[in-house]
Design an enzyme around this catalytic site. Structure first.
Site, PDB file in Angstrom:
ATOM      1  N   ASP A  72      53.630  83.328  68.382  1.00 27.15           N
ATOM      2  CA  ASP A  72      52.801  84.222  69.172  1.00 27.15           C
ATOM      3  C   ASP A  72      52.204  85.268  68.253  1.00 27.15           C
ATOM      4  O   ASP A  72      52.785  85.603  67.221  1.00 27.15           O
ATOM      5  CB  ASP A  72      53.595  84.901  70.289  1.00 27.15           C
ATOM      6  CG  ASP A  72      52.667  85.441  71.362  1.00 27.15           C
ATOM      7  OD1 ASP A  72      52.260  84.641  72.228  1.00 27.15           O
ATOM      8  OD2 ASP A  72      52.319  86.632  71.322  1.00 27.15           O
ATOM      9  N   GLN A  73      51.047  85.751  68.649  1.00 28.61           N
ATOM     10  CA  GLN A  73      50.372  86.780  67.867  1.00 28.61           C
ATOM     11  C   GLN A  73      50.003  87.940  68.775  1.00 28.61           C
ATOM     12  O   GLN A  73      49.478  87.732  69.868  1.00 28.61           O
ATOM     13  CB  GLN A  73      49.111  86.213  67.223  1.00 28.61           C
ATOM     14  CG  GLN A  73      48.397  87.184  66.304  1.00 28.61           C
ATOM     15  CD  GLN A  73      47.189  86.540  65.666  1.00 28.61           C
ATOM     16  OE1 GLN A  73      46.180  86.352  66.332  1.00 28.61           O
ATOM     17  NE2 GLN A  73      47.305  86.192  64.402  1.00 28.61           N
TER      18      GLN A  73
END
Length: 194
Positions: A72-73
């Site tokens: 995830d970012q």
């Protein structure tokens, strides 16, 4: 010789799949069913790690015996979270807000391995934007239509022209999956890589 377990990318992101293909390991993808809503007051780094871990573990529960990669970012500028814009107007607003400023992209990866604790890593990338005129922003977003990209740009494409500098230990992290850390975590899980 022990068989290598199935490898699953807990993501439907074409960007993450394209990055993982670079490691030349066979893998499949699966949609993780994870609520991505930030908790009140949750710091961006904690959010990125929690979501990467949650994605890996959700798919691992559905596919026992597989090794699962979650990622995830989370992006922020001046303390404000930057999501995927979803529209031209939102992309214009995001890029205007980042003009002449720095944005921080925290990209987490987690690898769930059967019978072991889920390993994780967080990469921090700082992007320094040029001072951007409205017509340059409009030309860029009309050319690449980055509606599905946090921060409203694709650094692997024309978006690179928006920057003064990028500071990172892993250039692939900004695209969405830190391959240096991913390769290290997969080697630790028994996968053969150079």
């Amino acid at each position: 010789m022990t068989a290598t377990p199935a490898l699953i990318l807990a993501s439907t992101s074409r960007y993450r799949a394209q990055l993982l293909e670079r490691l030349r390991l066979p893998f499949e993808t699966a949609r993780p069913e994870v609520d991505e809503t930030p908790h009140p007051g949750e710091p961006p780094a904690t959010l990125a790690l929690r979501l990467a871990m949650g994605k890996a573990e959700a798919v691992a529960r559905a596919r026992p015996g597989a090794v699962v990669i979650g990622s995830d970012q989370v992006a922020s500028c001046d303390g404000r979270l930057l999501g995927k814009p979803g529209s031209r107007e939102a992309a214009l607003a995001q890029l205007r807000a980042m003009s002449g400023r720095e944005a921080v992209f925290l990209t987490a990866v987690a690898v769930a391995v059967p019978g072991a604790a889920t390993a994780q890593w967080l990469d921090t990338t700082t992007v320094r934007f040029r001072a951007l005129a409205d017509d340059a922003i409009a030309r860029y977003i009309d050319a690449e239509q980055p509606w599905d990209c946090a921060g409203s740009f694709r650094c692997e494409g024309l978006g690179i022209a928006l920057f003064e500098a990028i500071e990172s230990n892993d250039p692939t992290a900004l695209v969405g999956l830190p391959l240096i850390a991913t390769a290290r975590l997969l080697r630790a899980a028994g996968f053969v890589l150079p």
